[in-house]
Design an enzyme around this catalytic site. Structure first.
Site, PDB file in Angstrom:
ATOM      1  N   HIS A  68     -41.570  -0.561  24.157  1.00 40.09           N
ATOM      2  CA  HIS A  68     -42.416  -0.957  25.283  1.00 40.09           C
ATOM      3  C   HIS A  68     -43.252  -2.129  24.782  1.00 40.09           C
ATOM      4  O   HIS A  68     -44.283  -1.940  24.138  1.00 40.09           O
ATOM      5  CB  HIS A  68     -43.307   0.209  25.726  1.00 40.09           C
ATOM      6  CG  HIS A  68     -42.523   1.412  26.134  1.00 40.09           C
ATOM      7  ND1 HIS A  68     -41.997   1.553  27.401  1.00 40.09           N
ATOM      8  CD2 HIS A  68     -42.156   2.522  25.443  1.00 40.09           C
ATOM      9  CE1 HIS A  68     -41.354   2.717  27.475  1.00 40.09           C
ATOM     10  NE2 HIS A  68     -41.433   3.309  26.294  1.00 40.09           N
ATOM     11  N   THR A  69     -42.779  -3.347  25.052  1.00 43.51           N
ATOM     12  CA  THR A  69     -43.347  -4.534  24.429  1.00 43.51           C
ATOM     13  C   THR A  69     -44.782  -4.824  24.846  1.00 43.51           C
ATOM     14  O   THR A  69     -45.526  -5.436  24.094  1.00 43.51           O
ATOM     15  CB  THR A  69     -42.466  -5.766  24.716  1.00 43.51           C
ATOM     16  OG1 THR A  69     -42.336  -5.931  26.123  1.00 43.51           O
ATOM     17  CG2 THR A  69     -41.100  -5.598  24.084  1.00 43.51           C
ATOM     18  N   CYS A  70     -45.192  -4.401  26.020  1.00 46.39           N
ATOM     19  CA  CYS A  70     -46.582  -4.640  26.445  1.00 46.39           C
ATOM     20  C   CYS A  70     -47.573  -3.826  25.624  1.00 46.39           C
ATOM     21  O   CYS A  70     -48.746  -4.182  25.529  1.00 46.39           O
ATOM     22  CB  CYS A  70     -46.756  -4.310  27.925  1.00 46.39           C
ATOM     23  SG  CYS A  70     -45.862  -5.426  29.012  1.00 46.39           S
ATOM     24  N   PHE A  71     -47.106  -2.737  25.052  1.00 42.58           N
ATOM     25  CA  PHE A  71     -47.995  -1.830  24.324  1.00 42.58           C
ATOM     26  C   PHE A  71     -47.666  -1.743  22.835  1.00 42.58           C
ATOM     27  O   PHE A  71     -48.291  -0.957  22.120  1.00 42.58           O
ATOM     28  CB  PHE A  71     -47.930  -0.428  24.942  1.00 42.58           C
ATOM     29  CG  PHE A  71     -48.229  -0.421  26.406  1.00 42.58           C
ATOM     30  CD1 PHE A  71     -49.524  -0.579  26.865  1.00 42.58           C
ATOM     31  CD2 PHE A  71     -47.201  -0.284  27.333  1.00 42.58           C
ATOM     32  CE1 PHE A  71     -49.801  -0.587  28.226  1.00 42.58           C
ATOM     33  CE2 PHE A  71     -47.465  -0.282  28.688  1.00 42.58           C
ATOM     34  CZ  PHE A  71     -48.767  -0.442  29.137  1.00 42.58           C
TER      35      PHE A  71
END
Length: 106
Positions: free
Chosen positions: A72-75
């Site tokens: 989960h690249t945003c996190f």
């Protein structure tokens, strides 16, 4: 670089296997998996404050041997299925990193 394991202890099998795999990998995979931020952040650039400013989180997920790790690249969060074997873990992480871009439909 900060690395956090959610819902895992050093006594959990998946934690031990993951850390063992990281220390056993060859330089190419280490470069892709650890020193590269692409898979977990979606960016091939090091942050302006350096790697120490990144915080990566690894958490176990259900599923099993048939599932790939999910980033989960945003996190900066990695969902790591509870694999039952070291070799399966290594193969699935390498497969996920090798195919991180798009749907590999080229």
């Amino acid at each position: 670089m900060n690395l956090t394991f959610w819902y895992l202890t050093i006594y959990d099998f998946i934690f031990q296997v993951f850390m063992h795999m990281v220390f056993q990998l060859n330089q190419k995979i280490i470069t892709l998996c650890i020193y590269s931020t692409v898979f977990l952040t979606g960016s091939d650039r090091i942050p302006i404050l350096g790697m120490k400013s990144l915080k990566f989180i690894i958490q176990p997920t259900g599923g099993g041997n048939n599932y790939l790790p999910v980033a989960h690249t945003c996190f900066n969060l990695l969902d790591l299925p509870k694999y039952t074997d070291k070799e399966i873990l290594k193969n699935k992480i390498v497969q996920a990193i090798d195919h991180y871009e798009g749907f590999s439909l080229v």
